[in-house]
Design a protein around this motif. Structure first.
Motif, PDB file in Angstrom:
ATOM      1  N   MET A   1       0.934  -1.300  -0.410  1.00 21.67           N
ATOM      2  CA  MET A   1      -0.005  -0.040   0.441  1.00 21.67           C
ATOM      3  C   MET A   1       0.800   1.253   0.243  1.00 21.67           C
ATOM      4  O   MET A   1       2.248   1.328   0.619  1.00 21.67           O
ATOM      5  N   LEU A   2       0.609   2.523  -0.894  1.00 21.99           N
ATOM      6  CA  LEU A   2       1.010   3.160  -0.833  1.00 21.99           C
ATOM      7  C   LEU A   2       0.235   4.417  -0.567  1.00 21.99           C
ATOM      8  O   LEU A   2      -1.247   5.154  -1.491  1.00 21.99           O
ATOM      9  N   TYR A   3      -0.379   4.921   0.985  1.00 22.37           N
ATOM     10  CA  TYR A   3      -1.089   6.081   1.032  1.00 22.37           C
ATOM     11  C   TYR A   3      -0.631   7.405   1.213  1.00 22.37           C
ATOM     12  O   TYR A   3       0.354   7.747   1.399  1.00 22.37           O
ATOM     13  N   VAL A   4      -1.606   8.562   0.638  1.00 20.88           N
ATOM     14  CA  VAL A   4      -1.213   9.464   0.621  1.00 20.88           C
ATOM     15  C   VAL A   4      -2.088  10.485   1.482  1.00 20.88           C
ATOM     16  O   VAL A   4      -3.225  10.291   1.574  1.00 20.88           O
ATOM     17  N   THR A   5      -1.481  11.385   2.726  1.00 18.08           N
ATOM     18  CA  THR A   5      -2.362  11.792   3.050  1.00 18.08           C
ATOM     19  C   THR A   5      -2.104  13.591   3.788  1.00 18.08           C
ATOM     20  O   THR A   5      -0.262  13.143   3.793  1.00 18.08           O
ATOM     21  N   HIS A   6      -2.560  14.093   4.227  1.00 20.59           N
ATOM     22  CA  HIS A   6      -1.763  15.553   5.465  1.00 20.59           C
ATOM     23  C   HIS A   6      -2.062  15.385   6.229  1.00 20.59           C
ATOM     24  O   HIS A   6      -1.500  16.231   7.156  1.00 20.59           O
ATOM     25  N   ASP A   7      -2.658  14.515   7.408  1.00 21.96           N
ATOM     26  CA  ASP A   7      -3.021  14.187   8.161  1.00 21.96           C
ATOM     27  C   ASP A   7      -1.913  12.943   9.002  1.00 21.96           C
ATOM     28  O   ASP A   7      -1.765  12.083   8.787  1.00 21.96           O
ATOM     29  N   GLN A   8      -1.712  13.930   9.751  1.00 22.55           N
ATOM     30  CA  GLN A   8      -0.350  13.301  10.999  1.00 22.55           C
ATOM     31  C   GLN A   8      -0.757  12.207  11.072  1.00 22.55           C
ATOM     32  O   GLN A   8       0.067  11.557  11.391  1.00 22.55           O
ATOM     33  N   ASP A   9      -2.075  12.309  12.241  1.00 21.75           N
ATOM     34  CA  ASP A   9      -2.336  11.070  13.301  1.00 21.75           C
ATOM     35  C   ASP A   9      -2.714   9.584  12.551  1.00 21.75           C
ATOM     36  O   ASP A   9      -1.891   8.867  12.517  1.00 21.75           O
ATOM     37  N   GLU A  10      -3.050  10.530  11.374  1.00 19.34           N
ATOM     38  CA  GLU A  10      -3.580   8.966   9.764  1.00 19.34           C
ATOM     39  C   GLU A  10      -2.329   8.769   9.713  1.00 19.34           C
ATOM     40  O   GLU A  10      -1.994   6.950   9.807  1.00 19.34           O
ATOM     41  N   ALA A  11      -1.336   9.213   9.457  1.00 16.80           N
ATOM     42  CA  ALA A  11      -0.005   8.428   9.581  1.00 16.80           C
ATOM     43  C   ALA A  11       0.586   7.680  10.248  1.00 16.80           C
ATOM     44  O   ALA A  11       1.356   6.780  10.076  1.00 16.80           O
ATOM     45  N   LEU A  12       0.863   8.035  11.555  1.00 18.18           N
ATOM     46  CA  LEU A  12       1.086   7.231  12.198  1.00 18.18           C
ATOM     47  C   LEU A  12       0.640   5.724  13.113  1.00 18.18           C
ATOM     48  O   LEU A  12       1.310   4.981  13.389  1.00 18.18           O
ATOM     49  N   THR A  13      -1.171   6.348  12.577  1.00 21.66           N
ATOM     50  CA  THR A  13      -1.894   5.062  12.596  1.00 21.66           C
ATOM     51  C   THR A  13      -1.863   3.591  11.891  1.00 21.66           C
ATOM     52  O   THR A  13      -1.223   2.904  11.977  1.00 21.66           O
ATOM     53  N   MET A  14      -1.432   4.606  10.550  1.00 23.79           N
ATOM     54  CA  MET A  14      -1.642   3.473   9.778  1.00 23.79           C
ATOM     55  C   MET A  14      -0.411   2.703   9.317  1.00 23.79           C
ATOM     56  O   MET A  14      -0.617   1.968   8.495  1.00 23.79           O
ATOM     57  N   SER A  15       0.952   3.809   9.302  1.00 24.01           N
ATOM     58  CA  SER A  15       2.140   3.175   8.499  1.00 24.01           C
ATOM     59  C   SER A  15       2.888   2.062   8.818  1.00 24.01           C
ATOM     60  O   SER A  15       3.316   2.353   9.977  1.00 24.01           O
ATOM     61  N   ASP A  16       3.624   1.361   8.266  1.00 25.00           N
ATOM     62  CA  ASP A  16       4.603   0.855   8.371  1.00 25.00           C
ATOM     63  C   ASP A  16       5.892   1.880   8.639  1.00 25.00           C
ATOM     64  O   ASP A  16       6.655   1.706   9.164  1.00 25.00           O
ATOM     65  N   ARG A  17       5.842   2.686   7.357  1.00 22.59           N
ATOM     66  CA  ARG A  17       6.827   3.361   6.955  1.00 22.59           C
ATOM     67  C   ARG A  17       6.033   4.760   6.682  1.00 22.59           C
ATOM     68  O   ARG A  17       5.030   5.225   6.137  1.00 22.59           O
TER      69      ARG A  17
END
Ligand code: ADP
Ligand code: ADP
Length: 225
Positions: free
Chosen positions: A187-203
């Motif tokens: 998965m390659l995911y784009v967001t400007h939401d820091q919390d969303e990135a922290l919750t979802m990502s391996d990297r």
């Protein structure tokens, strides 16, 4: 092994360097998020991998194949957008079946596979409704289903939850993570939401001004105030 490799890939529009030359490798099965403010080059990077934008320089390798000049439909990837992009005149079933029909999959197989993904996203009961009769969250799950139904090795998502309210967004974050864990899709995911990135990502790959500023796992990444 790598699912995506970017080697010195850049994009310049007229007088704007949307993306300075970047090197980036995404491993098979990894969940990578591009995080950064509006205008930092996230969509450009995603669209370069998708083949919707041609690079000004560099090489793009997808699943071991040079994809630099391959058209989007030959890159073996699926895309999910913020605005769902469902077809309004088609039912939920028909929307999800569409990419299989395009690929000439036999009817019985289509019924089986669409049924399976409808179960997976727990929306079997709305199979015969049209998108406008559904909530935003349901529509976004359908656009996810339409994407995973043909087993892409890679899914690209550009702000897929941007149109949803906070509660639904959190629910969908879990749903997407669950699908990632169950299906093992990169998965390659784009967001400007820091919390969303922290919750979802391996990297997380942090972007700014068309450059990769830093990258790392959510616990090692250093955010500037
Ligand atoms: P996002 O911040 O979600 O990427 P934008 O509003 O920046 O959304 O961009 C929306 C669309 O408009 C994209 O397809 C992008 O390529 C295009 N776009 C963005 N900036 C420009 C521009 N300066 N000129 C022409 N098209 C642009
Ligand atoms: P993000 O997704 O992080 O908001 P974008 O990749 O959409 O950033 O945009 C990066 C930069 O490139 C911005 O300055 C944007 O205005 C510009 N840009 C994007 N698409 C186009 C386009 N089609 N034509 C001209 N400029 C563009």
């Amino acid at each position: 092994p790598a699912m995506v490799e970017l080697q010195g890939v850049s994009k310049r529009y007229a007088d704007v360097d949307a993306l300075h030359p970047v090197d980036l490798t995404i491993a098979k099965g990894e969940f990578v998020t591009l995080l950064g403010p509006s205008g930092s080059g996230k969509s450009t990077l995603l669209n370069l991998i998708a083949g919707m934008v041609a690079p000004s320089s560099g090489r793009i390798v997808i699943d071991g194949r040079d994809a630099t000049t391959l058209p989007t439909n030959q890159r073996g990837l699926g895309m999910v957008f913020q605005n769902y992009a469902l077809m309004p005149h088609m039912t939920v079933f028909e929307n999800i079946a569409f990419p299989l029909q395009v690929r000439k999959v036999p009817k019985a197989e289509i019924r089986r596979r669409v049924g399976a993904v409808l179960d997976l996203i727990q929306l079997g009961h709305v199979a015969n409704r049209r998108p406008r009769e559904l909530s935003g969250g349901q529509q976004q799950r359908i656009s996810l289903a339409r994407c995973i139904v043909y087993n892409p090795a890679l899914i690209l998502m550009d702000e897929p939850l941007g149109a949803l309210d906070k509660k639904l967004r959190e629910q969908m974050q879990l749903e997407i993570k669950r699908l990632h864990a169950e299906l093992g899709i990169t998965m390659l995911y784009v967001t400007h939401d820091q919390d969303e990135a922290l919750t979802m990502s391996d990297r997380i790959v942090l972007m700014n001004g068309g450059r990769i500023e830093q990258q790392g796992t959510p616990d090692t990444l250093y955010f500037r105030p």
